[in-house]
Design an enzyme around this catalytic site. Structure first.
Site, mmCIF file in Angstrom:
data_model
loop_
_atom_site.group_PDB
_atom_site.id
_atom_site.type_symbol
_atom_site.label_atom_id
_atom_site.label_comp_id
_atom_site.label_asym_id
_atom_site.label_seq_id
_atom_site.Cartn_x
_atom_site.Cartn_y
_atom_site.Cartn_z
ATOM 1 N N ILE A 1 18.459 11.953 73.313
ATOM 2 C CA ILE A 1 17.491 11.283 72.455
ATOM 3 C C ILE A 1 16.954 10.109 73.263
ATOM 4 O O ILE A 1 17.721 9.317 73.812
ATOM 5 C CB ILE A 1 18.112 10.824 71.113
ATOM 6 C CG1 ILE A 1 17.051 10.139 70.240
ATOM 7 C CG2 ILE A 1 19.333 9.959 71.306
ATOM 8 C CD1 ILE A 1 17.520 9.900 68.811
ATOM 9 N N GLY B 1 13.251 5.471 67.487
ATOM 10 C CA GLY B 1 14.557 6.098 67.676
ATOM 11 C C GLY B 1 15.176 6.465 66.341
ATOM 12 O O GLY B 1 15.776 7.543 66.187
ATOM 13 N N TYR C 1 23.368 2.897 66.628
ATOM 14 C CA TYR C 1 23.979 4.074 66.016
ATOM 15 C C TYR C 1 24.915 3.672 64.876
ATOM 16 O O TYR C 1 24.969 4.353 63.835
ATOM 17 C CB TYR C 1 24.738 4.881 67.065
ATOM 18 C CG TYR C 1 23.844 5.483 68.125
ATOM 19 C CD1 TYR C 1 22.570 5.954 67.820
ATOM 20 C CD2 TYR C 1 24.272 5.583 69.454
ATOM 21 C CE1 TYR C 1 21.754 6.507 68.795
ATOM 22 C CE2 TYR C 1 23.462 6.140 70.432
ATOM 23 C CZ TYR C 1 22.202 6.592 70.088
ATOM 24 O OH TYR C 1 21.385 7.136 71.053
#
Length: 237
Positions: A162, A174, A208
């Site tokens: 990614i 993102g 994340y």
């Protein structure tokens, strides 16, 4: 003696301007779209992977070519094997995509508008132009494929890569790409989405975690590749 004339009424105070140019960052919209990649996108995918290798300081491991990508990426229907979603941006709204076949597309593009305080300068705009007018630019991608969890007895998606190009980072793109994969996993009844992150990339780790992911520090990656893998070609099993 005549009475003095009354003073003239005060001049109206001009109201502050509320034009977009003066007060609103919506003066600089950036239109974005996530769509399925096709074989015609291979040159851009190759350049994106190379930029990612440079960012990760792993160019010594980069050997992919446009030919090898074209030969391996698009041999199966989307979501059943390797799948690439491309992030595109434009200064103008996107025209509808038309499927080359009569059957409906397996993925509906995701459109979003991001409003910037200042115009964005993309030094590689021409290199990543994805239409003849050069108004649509490839800004990132995500590549993923199915895996399987025996503990859950469910398939999932593994994200191999990614990546968002540097000038388009920290604008929510993102998050868009990762959310697109997670949403597709939920749609298909899959049990989880997994990927890896370099331990020095603290910004990515924080991002994340903010997305709800758990970073499993107790696990290690094991990899057979190159000569170590080729040695098994003639192994007695």
């Amino acid at each position: 003696m005549a009475a003095a004339a009354p003073p003239p009424p005060p001049a109206p105070v001009p109201e502050p301007s509320m034009t977009l140019e003066d007060t609103d960052s919506r003066n600089h919209p950036l239109f974005s779209r996530i769509r399925l990649a096709t074989p015609a996108d291979v040159p851009h995918i190759h350049k994106l992977i190379h930029q990612m290798a440079v960012f990760e300081k792993l160019t010594h491991l980069f050997s992919a070519t446009e030919s090898s990508l074209a030969a391996t990426l698009f041999n199966s229907p989307p979501f059943t094997s390797f799948t690439v979603l491309l992030l595109e941006v434009s200064s103008s709204p996107f025209a509808p995509l038309h499927s080359p076949s009569s059957s409906p597309s397996p993925y509906s593009p995701v459109d979003r508008v991001v409003y910037l305080d200042l115009p964005l300068d993309d030094p590689d705009r021409e290199t990543f132009a994805s239409d003849e007018t050069h108004d649509v630019t490839v800004a990132g991608f995500v590549l993923f494929f199915p895996n399987y969890s025996t503990f859950l007895a469910k398939p999932g998606f593994y994200i191999e890569d990614i990546f968002v190009r540097e000038c388009y980072r920290r604008k929510g793109f993102g998050r868009m790409l990762l959310s697109a994969v997670a949403k597709q996993a939920v749609k298909m009844g899959y049990g989880r989405v997994e990927w890896i992150v370099l331990d020095w990339n603290v910004n990515a780790i924080k991002f994340y975690e903010e997305m709800g992911a758990k970073v499993l520090s107790e696990w290690r990656i094991c990899r057979l590749t190159g000569d170590a893998l080729d040695a098994y070609g003639n192994a007695n099993i």
